[in-house]
Design an enzyme around this catalytic site. Structure first.
Site, mmCIF file in Angstrom:
data_model
loop_
_atom_site.group_PDB
_atom_site.id
_atom_site.type_symbol
_atom_site.label_atom_id
_atom_site.label_comp_id
_atom_site.label_asym_id
_atom_site.label_seq_id
_atom_site.Cartn_x
_atom_site.Cartn_y
_atom_site.Cartn_z
ATOM 1 N N ASP A 1 -1.054 -6.131 -0.395
ATOM 2 C CA ASP A 1 -1.436 -5.557 0.903
ATOM 3 C C ASP A 1 -2.943 -5.387 1.036
ATOM 4 O O ASP A 1 -3.611 -4.933 0.098
ATOM 5 C CB ASP A 1 -0.808 -4.166 1.049
ATOM 6 N N LYS B 1 -1.004 -9.491 2.642
ATOM 7 C CA LYS B 1 -0.283 -9.046 3.839
ATOM 8 C C LYS B 1 -1.175 -8.094 4.607
ATOM 9 O O LYS B 1 -1.867 -7.279 3.996
ATOM 10 C CB LYS B 1 1.036 -8.367 3.471
ATOM 11 N N GLU C 1 -1.252 -5.487 8.230
ATOM 12 C CA GLU C 1 -0.624 -4.910 9.414
ATOM 13 C C GLU C 1 -1.524 -5.149 10.609
ATOM 14 O O GLU C 1 -2.747 -5.037 10.486
ATOM 15 C CB GLU C 1 -0.455 -3.397 9.234
ATOM 16 N N GLU D 1 8.985 -4.317 10.830
ATOM 17 C CA GLU D 1 9.403 -3.013 10.286
ATOM 18 C C GLU D 1 9.930 -2.099 11.374
ATOM 19 O O GLU D 1 9.249 -1.865 12.389
ATOM 20 C CB GLU D 1 8.229 -2.352 9.536
ATOM 21 N N ASP E 1 0.843 -1.209 0.000
ATOM 22 C CA ASP E 1 0.000 0.000 0.000
ATOM 23 C C ASP E 1 0.877 1.257 0.000
ATOM 24 O O ASP E 1 0.368 2.380 -0.101
ATOM 25 C CB ASP E 1 -1.007 -0.007 1.162
HETATM 26 O O1 KIV Z 1 3.595 -1.181 1.657
HETATM 27 C C1 KIV Z 1 4.774 -1.566 1.677
HETATM 28 O O2 KIV Z 1 5.578 -1.293 0.768
HETATM 29 C C2 KIV Z 1 5.200 -2.371 2.823
HETATM 30 C C3 KIV Z 1 6.657 -2.680 2.949
HETATM 31 C C4 KIV Z 1 7.400 -1.474 3.360
HETATM 32 C C5 KIV Z 1 6.905 -3.827 3.861
HETATM 33 O O3 KIV Z 1 4.410 -2.741 3.627
#
Ligand code: KIV
Length: 266
Positions: free
Chosen positions: A88, A118, A120, A183, A49
């Site tokens: 994401d 992915k 968070e 991170e 994202d």
């Molecule tokens: O959105 C992204 O690019 C990320 C990476 C920095 C891990 O989540």
């Protein structure tokens, strides 16, 4: 991962951790970046994202929408034939309950052709990860500095609460995540988490002890124009090459230094 012609799977990443073979992951957002990073042989490609910042020029990842992630995810998934493609889940879908999150992840998987998502989160999102995994969708967790929580965290700052970091990473792994991004956390914390998890850790600003590393494409090739995190080591200066090429082309335009078609074909 090494077998030509076969796409990397989440099982290959587990094997890499056991064999202590470092895992490489880089972001991509379009056809050319997807083709280039795949050809370079990375293990995973992340449609992050971060697209909202490095492609759309927004000042955080918060504006990224599900539709935008699907748009970019579909392009990259067609471009990448060998690496595992991860897309994401944009804010705030992992906070709206397991059902909403499963629906959004299923839409991402169906409409992009990617292999994993992915998200968070803290230990508070473990039930959401478990529900997505139960639906057969591979999930990569993301703990430590969570850019979607930038305002709650008071900025893009190093996260140092080792107990909480360990709790969040363990919760993601126990809920079924196949890997966890760490991170912007101290190297020693990343070391301890990596040693305590059975699944691979992928670090960004988390030191050398993670099972793998991830970087934003624009930071890696020197294409980022604004904020570049302190921990980034660039490997090229593409923005200077582009500015130079365009300036030289403009000079040729102004000097009428262009051959006609007949001379070009001669
Ligand atoms: O959105 C992204 O690019 C990320 C990476 C920095 C891990 O989540």
């Amino acid at each position: 991962m090494d077998a030509p012609g076969r796409r990397t799977t989440i099982l290959d990443l587990a094997t890499a951790k056991r064999a202590r073979r470092p895992i490489s992951m880089v972001t991509a957002y379009d056809w050319s970046s997807g083709r280039l990073v795949d050809a370079a042989g990375v293990d995973c490609v992340l449609v992050g994202d971060s697209v909202a910042m490095v492609v759309a020029g927004r000042d955080s990842t918060l504006p990224a929408t599900l539709e935008q992630m699907i748009y970019h995810g579909e392009i990259v998934s067609r471009a990448v034939t060998r690496a595992l493609v991860v897309v994401d889940l944009p804010f705030p879908l992992q906070h709206l309950g397991p059902r909403t999150a499963v629906e959004a992840c299923a839409k991402i998987l169906k409409e992009t052709g990617c292999q994993a998502v992915k998200l968070e989160g803290t230990a508070g999102q473990a039930d959401v990860i478990a529900a997505i995994v139960a639906a057969g969708i591979p999930v990569m967790g993301h703990v430590g500095l969570r850019p979607q929580a930038v305002h709650q965290l008071g900025g893009y700052r190093v996260q140092r609460d080792v107990d909480h970091l360990l709790e969040d990473a363990r919760a993601a792994a126990e809920a079924g995540a196949f890997a966890v991004v760490l991170e912007c956390i101290p190297a020693e914390a990343a070391h301890a988490i990596t040693a305590s998890l059975a699944v691979p850790t992928i670090g960004i600003g988390a030191g050398p002890h993670c099972d793998g590393q991830v970087l934003v494409y624009h930071d890696l090739v020197g294409l980022s124009l604004d904020r570049v995190p302190k921990f980034v080591r660039g490997y090229a200066d593409v923005k200077t090459s582009i500015a130079d090429a365009v300036t030289r082309w403009k000079g040729d335009v102004e000097a009428r230094r262009f051959p006609g078609v007949d001379e070009t074909l001669a």
